[in-house]
Design a protein around this motif. Structure first.
Motif, short mmCIF file in Angstrom:
data_model
loop_
_atom_site.label_atom_id
_atom_site.label_comp_id
_atom_site.label_asym_id
_atom_site.label_seq_id
_atom_site.Cartn_x
_atom_site.Cartn_y
_atom_site.Cartn_z
N THR A 154 0.83 -1.20 0.00
CA THR A 154 0.00 0.00 0.00
C THR A 154 0.86 1.26 0.00
O THR A 154 0.44 2.29 -0.52
CB THR A 154 -0.94 0.02 1.22
OG1 THR A 154 -0.18 -0.28 2.40
CG2 THR A 154 -2.07 -0.99 1.08
N ARG A 204 1.38 1.85 -3.51
CA ARG A 204 0.10 2.17 -4.15
C ARG A 204 -0.33 3.60 -3.85
O ARG A 204 -0.80 4.32 -4.74
CB ARG A 204 -0.97 1.18 -3.65
CG ARG A 204 -2.41 1.54 -4.01
CD ARG A 204 -2.65 1.51 -5.52
NE ARG A 204 -4.02 1.84 -5.84
CZ ARG A 204 -4.53 3.05 -5.91
NH1 ARG A 204 -3.74 4.10 -5.67
NH2 ARG A 204 -5.80 3.25 -6.21
N PHE A 205 -0.15 4.05 -2.63
CA PHE A 205 -0.63 5.38 -2.22
C PHE A 205 0.35 6.49 -2.61
O PHE A 205 -0.07 7.59 -2.97
CB PHE A 205 -0.88 5.43 -0.72
CG PHE A 205 -1.88 4.43 -0.22
CD1 PHE A 205 -2.85 3.89 -1.06
CD2 PHE A 205 -1.85 4.00 1.11
CE1 PHE A 205 -3.77 2.96 -0.59
CE2 PHE A 205 -2.77 3.09 1.58
CZ PHE A 205 -3.73 2.55 0.73
N ALA A 211 2.38 9.62 -2.84
CA ALA A 211 2.23 10.95 -2.25
C ALA A 211 0.88 11.15 -1.59
O ALA A 211 0.70 12.09 -0.80
CB ALA A 211 2.46 12.02 -3.32
N GLN A 212 -0.10 10.31 -1.91
CA GLN A 212 -1.43 10.42 -1.31
C GLN A 212 -1.55 9.63 0.00
O GLN A 212 -2.65 9.51 0.55
CB GLN A 212 -2.51 9.93 -2.28
CG GLN A 212 -2.87 10.93 -3.38
CD GLN A 212 -1.77 11.07 -4.42
OE1 GLN A 212 -1.28 10.06 -4.95
NE2 GLN A 212 -1.37 12.29 -4.72
N THR A 213 -0.46 9.12 0.51
CA THR A 213 -0.50 8.33 1.74
C THR A 213 -1.18 9.07 2.90
O THR A 213 -2.00 8.47 3.60
CB THR A 213 0.91 7.89 2.15
OG1 THR A 213 1.41 6.96 1.18
CG2 THR A 213 0.90 7.21 3.51
N GLU A 245 -3.60 11.20 2.99
CA GLU A 245 -5.06 11.20 2.82
C GLU A 245 -5.64 9.81 3.08
O GLU A 245 -6.67 9.67 3.75
CB GLU A 245 -5.43 11.67 1.41
CG GLU A 245 -5.15 13.14 1.15
CD GLU A 245 -3.71 13.45 0.77
OE1 GLU A 245 -2.87 12.52 0.76
OE2 GLU A 245 -3.41 14.64 0.49
N TRP A 246 -4.99 8.79 2.55
CA TRP A 246 -5.46 7.42 2.77
C TRP A 246 -5.40 7.07 4.25
O TRP A 246 -6.37 6.49 4.80
CB TRP A 246 -4.61 6.43 1.97
CG TRP A 246 -4.96 6.33 0.53
CD1 TRP A 246 -4.39 7.00 -0.52
CD2 TRP A 246 -5.99 5.52 -0.05
NE1 TRP A 246 -4.98 6.65 -1.71
CE2 TRP A 246 -5.97 5.73 -1.46
CE3 TRP A 246 -6.93 4.63 0.48
CZ2 TRP A 246 -6.85 5.09 -2.32
CZ3 TRP A 246 -7.80 3.97 -0.38
CH2 TRP A 246 -7.76 4.21 -1.76
N THR A 290 -5.45 9.02 6.82
CA THR A 290 -6.48 9.76 7.56
C THR A 290 -7.82 9.04 7.46
O THR A 290 -8.54 8.89 8.47
CB THR A 290 -6.61 11.19 7.01
OG1 THR A 290 -5.36 11.89 7.17
CG2 THR A 290 -7.71 11.95 7.72
#
Length: 288
Positions: A197, A200-201, A203-205, A207-208, A210
């Motif tokens: 993950t 997979r995530f 730079a958006q880690t 947000e995920w 959270t």
């Protein structure tokens, strides 16, 4: 072999024990059971959880031997370094599974069948990182089985209105902390072809994570509400929510030491919820 035991009993493997303890304790509160029965069951499950988590580590290391010896952080693991052979690991796994079966047979038949049904997840999890960027989902499903099992071990059945949200909360918790853990290895994982993950995530880690934290807290709150918990539980839950927020604010996903420290700190998060549940149990005992 001592190196194997040390790795399997380390902080890396303690988080799943909390969901067993929470489930046992919540059943104790719901049915006003003797405290000593709860403590005995937690001791039994504590042994079982460590044994079966150890078995999971052994299976993982057997599957991942060729990957581990290419990664700096894992190449010193016993199998990857050649300290033990695959046959020795297989024999050790047999001992672990036998010990786990011994613990399982101490439970009622409902719990024996429920516990045995989790073995497929334990065995297949190490393979998931080869085929999906979501292996942490399978890890969460396996790790948190104790949320279902602890309750049934105490009362002979499961109150799904409590145990299912508790279980789902644990899956989200695992997604949260194991994604942080996976950020330690993201460069090596790309090199050897392992999925996670964290990759997979990207730079958006934040947000995920959270979303996972909010889901975990919300489902824990639902489980507590369905179980009729009082103020101590919600105080513990609020403290756990603050701990989630602290991790999100302070973790550096590109610093392995930061990721490890935040990952390890989740034992405190588990302790906050446990303390809240037992605050309710002690008040119940005093007032009864």
């Amino acid at each position: 072999m001592y190196n194997v035991l040390f790795r399997q009993l380390s902080l890396e493997n303690i988080h799943e024990v909390f969901y067993i303890a929470w489930s046992i304790s919540m059943a104790t509160y719901a049915h006003n059971l003797p405290v000593q029965d709860s403590l005995k069951m937690m001791a039994l499950f504590g042994v079982g959880a460590l044994v079966m988590r150890g078995a999971g580590c052994t299976i993982n290391d057997m599957w991942d031997k060729d990957f581990d010896n290419k990664v700096e952080r894992t190449k010193t693991r016993p199998l990857a370094s050649g300290d033990i052979t695959q046959f020795q690991a297989l024999c050790f796994l047999g001992l672990q599974l036998s010990a786990g079966l011994g613990v399982l047979t101490q439970l009622n038949m409902y719990s024996i069948l429920l516990g045995a049904s989790s073995m497929g997840l334990v065995i297949t999890y190490p393979l998931m990182k080869r085929v999906t960027y979501w292996p942490q989902v399978v890890l969460g499903l396996a790790f948190n089985w104790g949320a279902l099992l602890g309750w049934s071990a105490m009362v002979g059945t499961s109150d799904w209105t409590v145990t299912l949200p508790l279980y789902a909360s644990g899956v989200y918790w695992t997604l949260f902390y194991d994604t942080i853990y996976a950020h330690q290895d993201k460069k090596d994982d790309i090199q050897v072809g392992i999925k996670s993950t964290a990759l997979r995530f990207g730079a958006q880690t934040p947000e995920w994570l959270t979303g996972f934290a909010v889901s975990s807290v919300g489902l824990l709150g639902l489980a507590g509400y369905m179980n009729g918990h009082g103020l101590p539980f919600y105080m513990g839950l609020s403290a756990a929510a603050a701990h989630y927020a602290w991790q999100l604010k302070t973790v550096n996903y590109d610093d392995t030491r930061s990721c490890w420290s935040k990952f390890s700190s989740n034992r405190y998060l588990g302790g906050l919820i446990f303390t809240g549940i037992w605050g309710d149990i002690l008040l119940q005992q005093i007032c009864s």
